[in-house]
Design an enzyme around this catalytic site. Structure first.
Site, PDB file in Angstrom:
ATOM      1  N   TYR A 275     -19.419   2.042  10.346  1.00  0.00           N
ATOM      2  CA  TYR A 275     -19.578   3.702  10.646  1.00  0.00           C
ATOM      3  C   TYR A 275     -19.963   4.728  10.043  1.00  0.00           C
ATOM      4  CZ  TYR A 275     -15.637   2.575   7.220  1.00  0.00           C
ATOM      5  OH  TYR A 275     -14.958   2.488   5.880  1.00  0.00           O
TER       6      TYR A 275
ATOM      7  N   ARG B  29     -18.054  -1.102  -3.038  1.00  0.00           N
ATOM      8  CA  ARG B  29     -18.046   0.756  -3.254  1.00  0.00           C
ATOM      9  C   ARG B  29     -17.565   0.441  -5.069  1.00  0.00           C
ATOM     10  NH1 ARG B  29     -12.893   3.946  -1.925  1.00  0.00           N
ATOM     11  NH2 ARG B  29     -12.106   2.121  -2.984  1.00  0.00           N
TER      12      ARG B  29
ATOM     13  N   ASP C 101       0.548  -1.200   0.356  1.00  0.00           N
ATOM     14  CA  ASP C 101      -0.184  -0.041   0.374  1.00  0.00           C
ATOM     15  C   ASP C 101       0.957   1.624   0.259  1.00  0.00           C
ATOM     16  OD1 ASP C 101      -1.630  -1.117   0.273  1.00  0.00           O
ATOM     17  OD2 ASP C 101      -3.386  -1.232   2.120  1.00  0.00           O
TER      18      ASP C 101
ATOM     19  N   ASP D  17       0.454   4.572  -2.681  1.00  0.00           N
ATOM     20  CA  ASP D  17       0.403   5.710  -2.244  1.00  0.00           C
ATOM     21  C   ASP D  17       1.602   6.385  -2.838  1.00  0.00           C
ATOM     22  OD1 ASP D  17      -1.969   4.863  -0.432  1.00  0.00           O
ATOM     23  OD2 ASP D  17      -0.824   4.626   1.082  1.00  0.00           O
TER      24      ASP D  17
ATOM     25  N   LYS E 177     -11.573  12.304  11.678  1.00  0.00           N
ATOM     26  CA  LYS E 177     -12.588  12.933  11.707  1.00  0.00           C
ATOM     27  C   LYS E 177     -13.707  13.865  12.584  1.00  0.00           C
ATOM     28  CE  LYS E 177     -14.376   8.168   9.741  1.00  0.00           C
ATOM     29  NZ  LYS E 177     -15.367   7.205   9.454  1.00  0.00           N
TER      30      LYS E 177
ATOM     31  N   SER F 196     -13.409   8.328  -1.289  1.00  0.00           N
ATOM     32  CA  SER F 196     -12.678   7.357  -0.591  1.00  0.00           C
ATOM     33  C   SER F 196     -11.887   8.256   0.359  1.00  0.00           C
ATOM     34  CB  SER F 196     -11.554   7.436  -2.310  1.00  0.00           C
ATOM     35  OG  SER F 196     -10.131   6.779  -1.202  1.00  0.00           O
ATOM     36  N   LEU F 197     -10.701   8.062   0.921  1.00  0.00           N
ATOM     37  CA  LEU F 197     -10.319   9.093   1.645  1.00  0.00           C
ATOM     38  C   LEU F 197      -8.977   9.748   1.852  1.00  0.00           C
ATOM     39  CD1 LEU F 197     -11.062   7.304   5.261  1.00  0.00           C
ATOM     40  CD2 LEU F 197     -11.805   9.142   4.571  1.00  0.00           C
TER      41      LEU F 197
ATOM     42  N   GLU G  49     -16.831  -1.791   6.518  1.00  0.00           N
ATOM     43  CA  GLU G  49     -16.492  -2.704   5.638  1.00  0.00           C
ATOM     44  C   GLU G  49     -16.705  -4.092   6.126  1.00  0.00           C
ATOM     45  OE1 GLU G  49     -13.189  -1.449   4.236  1.00  0.00           O
ATOM     46  OE2 GLU G  49     -14.086   0.329   4.364  1.00  0.00           O
TER      47      GLU G  49
ATOM     48  N   LYS H 109      -2.094   6.905   7.708  1.00  0.00           N
ATOM     49  CA  LYS H 109      -1.535   5.044   7.645  1.00  0.00           C
ATOM     50  C   LYS H 109      -0.685   5.123   8.237  1.00  0.00           C
ATOM     51  CE  LYS H 109      -2.961   3.532   3.384  1.00  0.00           C
ATOM     52  NZ  LYS H 109      -3.550   2.758   2.417  1.00  0.00           N
TER      53      LYS H 109
HETATM   54  S1  IVH Z   1     -15.037   6.957   6.580  1.00  0.00           S
HETATM   55  C1  IVH Z   1     -15.661   8.995   2.150  1.00  0.00           C
HETATM   56  N1  IVH Z   1     -13.557   5.441   8.279  1.00  0.00           N
HETATM   57  O1  IVH Z   1     -11.001   3.473   3.990  1.00  0.00           O
HETATM   58  C2  IVH Z   1     -15.459   8.785   2.498  1.00  0.00           C
HETATM   59  N2  IVH Z   1     -13.721   5.053   5.836  1.00  0.00           N
HETATM   60  O2  IVH Z   1      -9.275   4.466   2.350  1.00  0.00           O
HETATM   61  C3  IVH Z   1     -15.044   7.743   4.443  1.00  0.00           C
HETATM   62  N3  IVH Z   1     -12.493   2.445   5.726  1.00  0.00           N
HETATM   63  O3  IVH Z   1     -13.117   4.494   1.300  1.00  0.00           O
HETATM   64  C4  IVH Z   1     -15.111   7.341   4.954  1.00  0.00           C
HETATM   65  N4  IVH Z   1     -12.068   2.548   8.192  1.00  0.00           N
HETATM   66  O4  IVH Z   1     -13.622   1.838   2.763  1.00  0.00           O
HETATM   67  C5  IVH Z   1     -13.883   5.595   6.782  1.00  0.00           C
HETATM   68  N5  IVH Z   1     -13.207   4.307  10.450  1.00  0.00           N
HETATM   69  C6  IVH Z   1     -13.009   4.505   9.049  1.00  0.00           C
HETATM   70  C7  IVH Z   1     -12.749   3.633   7.883  1.00  0.00           C
HETATM   71  C8  IVH Z   1     -12.972   3.735   6.590  1.00  0.00           C
HETATM   72  C9  IVH Z   1     -11.552   2.216   6.906  1.00  0.00           C
HETATM   73  C10 IVH Z   1     -12.325   2.428   4.374  1.00  0.00           C
HETATM   74  C11 IVH Z   1     -13.580   3.210   4.016  1.00  0.00           C
HETATM   75  C12 IVH Z   1     -12.261   4.233   2.651  1.00  0.00           C
HETATM   76  C13 IVH Z   1     -11.016   3.545   2.198  1.00  0.00           C
HETATM   77  C14 IVH Z   1     -10.309   4.488   2.166  1.00  0.00           C
END
Ligand code: IVH
Length: 671
Positions: free
Chosen positions: A228, A140, A37, A41, A292, A86-87, A176, A316
């Site tokens: 979540y 997704r 990863d 990245d 967040k 995604s994040l 997830e 990460k």
């Molecule tokens: S919030 C708009 N919270 O990580 C996306 N995502 O690498 C808001 N993921 O697409 C996601 N743990 O599938 C969020 N505690 C967490 C998460 C999480 C894993 C995943 C999620 C996201 C991806 C991005």
């Protein structure tokens, strides 16, 4: 910018985009990534930086603007009501500071509360509930459209199929799907045994399992979910992320155990740092922490880019990778005779524990990585638990390294070794091979099979090495005189062991069937076979065609079961076990430990909203047994529309009658 620098940047951008697309495909669609990863990245970060320098070369289709697609085919595609994004990722605390500063700038003068959650390394899923009922589960995909995997998701324990207390209308819950680390270890062990390629990590295993076309296989894999987030949501459901998660939890959803509030930069960074060690104790794999903004109204005002929200960022943690020397490759012989190469390493400490050995899965894996004895190799923990050799430091070779070749003879019995076409595994075909015997006995006695207390690996080894046991039936012929002569066996432990062995004779048929280790027959399949055929003799007499009519049995398993029963040695074995007094009938109900319907027997009647076999499958998964006619032994009658004579009979016998919605409530725990 000069023309020539722009031209070479353009070339690099194109190359990077192609490379990233390729890795996206390997990661999301094939569940077989080639790079870590972190390396991925880094490619994405390089592309992002180049695009920032050359806005004229930016393209809406660039992987920096889109999420990688997990659409693999084989499932219907569905459009998400709200795109799944995604994040933004980072490995640097400096970038977390920048993120926080950007958030505060976007919300001038406001108080901002953050939360820090685990970043679960699973497969993103969206669950659509209509008036509290799960009507659709989708991956997704490319963020706009995903694949519909409802049937598979319904087999996952802990995901509510029906939620009391959800508002009417539509609710979309996101989270997830993951494979618990221990489950991952077991799955790979079984795959090695069956000559199938091992999964690189729990995420790939979860992705591959969730996309399996056979929901029965999905049920066997033991996936779990954690939730979540949300897509479509009634405006008044929650005001903050924290409140949302608490409401989810109250409705029965598994949610992250650790959501740390933080209100200052220092608190955020402290939570991120603390989490790096705290996360290892979880049953799921995490690759970071997500920071967040907690207030949903602040999130809405911050909005998002085309790819990711502006209110969240993932920090990460790089996986710990250490270098050590591969001093040898030894061979382990499994219970089905599969030869598994094992790396013997100069012991090193990785992610908190000492590692001296690591499975190399199979010969192909060794050649693919070009591992040679004497090499310096890089070690990581796959899924944070299982040591894995991830690569070779070729620069440190001095020419003395020796390539590996699979031995032509079994290291345990010296018998010939061969490989079936299309399989990666080599097998020793000698059924009396001592190494196989040890493993077979160990599996037979294990908790998931015959559950014989006191008969662990060490005891089994002693029994075989002392010559007291040459086969499974020999266990039932053990006498106190033989046992007390063994090392560390007093009178008390001898009596206990003999009692444990004796009481295992009364185990339900499925445990025996699973314990005998018929290739491809896992615990769930064994349960269903036993429940269907009721006696070993009836199962033994079944044709392949009959076997495949069972919802749980495909062609490969049917063939394997049928072949097994044809073997003269198997006949002899089963006759011996019968003569020794083992139970060969499904006299007992066969509950998987802890299922909500443990110990109950069900009869189904009338038209249900799901196919009858599917309802039966859910009952079995929850630990219940399904029978076709009502009797005094029936615990519950599940009634659908237009029920007939079974309902009358159940009423006459005073059997409890359950309608579909109560039934769903009863099995909520598992679907
Ligand atoms: S919030 C708009 N919270 O990580 C996306 N995502 O690498 C808001 N993921 O697409 C996601 N743990 O599938 C969020 N505690 C967490 C998460 C999480 C894993 C995943 C999620 C996201 C991806 C991005």
């Amino acid at each position: 910018m000069t023309d020539s620098s722009s031209a070479s940047s353009k070339e690099r951008i194109i190359r990077l985009r192609q490379e990233i697309e390729r890795h996206n495909r390997l990661y999301y669609q094939e569940a077989a990534p080639e790079i870590s990863d972190q390396d991925f990245d880094a490619l994405l970060a390089e592309l992002g930086a180049l695009e920032a320098l050359h806005p004229e070369l930016v393209d809406a289709d660039s992987p920096t603007r889109r999420v990688g697609s997990d659409v693999s085919g084989g499932f219907a595609t569905v459009r998400h009501l709200v795109p799944m994004q995604s994040l933004e990722n980072t490995y640097s605390e400096g970038e977390v500071r920048e993120f926080v500063a950007r958030v505060l700038k976007g919300l001038p003068g406001e108080n901002v509360r953050f939360t820090i959650e685990p970043k679960v390394d699973g497969v993103a899923i969206s669950l659509l509930y209509e008036s509290g009922r799960l009507v659709r589960a989708a991956t997704r995909g490319d963020g706009q459209t995903g694949e519909e995997v409802t049937r598979n998701v319904l087999t996952i324990a802990g995901i509510p199929g029906q939620v009391e207390g959800f508002p009417g209308g539509i609710m979309e819950i996101r989270g997830e799907i993951y494979l618990p680390k221990q489950q991952f270890a077991r799955l790979n062990e079984a795959r090695d045994e069956e000559g199938l390629p091992a999964f690189a990590n729990p995420r790939n295993a979860a992705a591959g399992s969730l996309k399996h076309l056979d929901a029965r296989v999905v049920a066997e894999r033991g996936l779990r979910g954690i939730f979540y987030g949300f897509g479509a949501l009634p405006a008044d459901f929650a005001r903050s992320g924290d409140e949302f998660i608490r409401r989810l939890q109250n409705s029965g959803f598994p949610v992250p155990e650790h959501c740390q509030p933080a209100s200052s930069m220092e608190e955020i960074l402290a939570a991120i740092r603390a989490w790096d060690s705290g996360r290892h104790g979880l049953e799921y794999e995490t690759d970071g922490a997500v920071v967040k903004v907690d207030s949903l109204s602040q999130r809405a005002r911050l909005g998002s880019t085309s790819k990711a929200p502006r209110w969240a960022m993932a920090f990460k943690y790089p996986p710990e990778r250490v270098t050590t020397r591969l001093v040898g490759i030894t061979i382990q012989v499994g219970r089905t005779g599969v030869l598994t190469p094992v790396a013997e390493l100069e012991p090193v400490s990785v992610s908190g524990s000492r590692v001296g050995r690591a499975t190399l899965h199979n010969e192909e894996e060794i050649h693919r990585k070009d591992l040679r004895v004497g090499d310096h190799v890089e070690i990581e923990k796959a899924g944070e638990v299982i040591p894995a050799v991830v690569g070779v430091v070729t620069g440190r070779r001095d020419g003395s390294e020796r390539p590996f070749a699979m031995p032509a003879a079994c290291p345990s019995c010296g018998g010939p070794v061969s490989r079936e076409e299309g399989q990666v595994a080599y097998r020793c075909a000698n059924p009396s091979c001592p190494a196989q015997l040890l493993r077979r006995l160990g599996h037979f006695a294990s908790r998931g099979a015959m559950d014989i207390e006191g008969l662990g690996e060490r005891m089994v080894t002693q029994l075989v090495e002392s010559g007291l046991v040459h086969s499974i039936p020999d266990l039932y012929r053990l006498r106190p005189e033989g046992l007390v002569a063994l090392e560390r066996m007093g009178e008390k432990s001898t009596t206990n062991l003999l009692e444990a062995i004796e009481s295992s004779k009364r185990r339900p048929l499925w445990r025996l069937l699973f314990g005998l280790g018929v290739l491809h027959v896992g615990a769930v399949a064994a349960r269903n076979l036993a429940a269907h055929f009721q006696t070993l003799d009836r199962l033994a007499a079944a044709t392949e065609a009959e076997l495949t009519t069972l919802p749980d049995v495909g062609d490969i398993m049917a063939h394997s079961i049928h072949q097994w029963f044809q073997h003269p040695q198997v006949h002899a074995l089963l006759n011996e076990l019968r003569a020794l007094g083992l139970n060969l009938e499904e006299t007992e109900i066969t509950p998987p430990p802890g299922g909500p319907l443990d110990g109950t027997t069900w009869v189904l009647t009338g038209t249900l909203s799901i196919p009858r076999e599917e309802a039966a499958e859910r009952i079995r998964l929850a630990g219940g047994k399904v029978s076709s006619s009502v009797s005094k032994k029936t615990t519950y009658l599940l009634v659908g529309a237009d029920a007939g004579s079974k309902l009358e009979k159940a009423q006459a016998l005073e059997v409890a009658i359950v309608d579909e919605s109560s039934f769903r409530r009863m099995i909520e725990e598992i679907n």
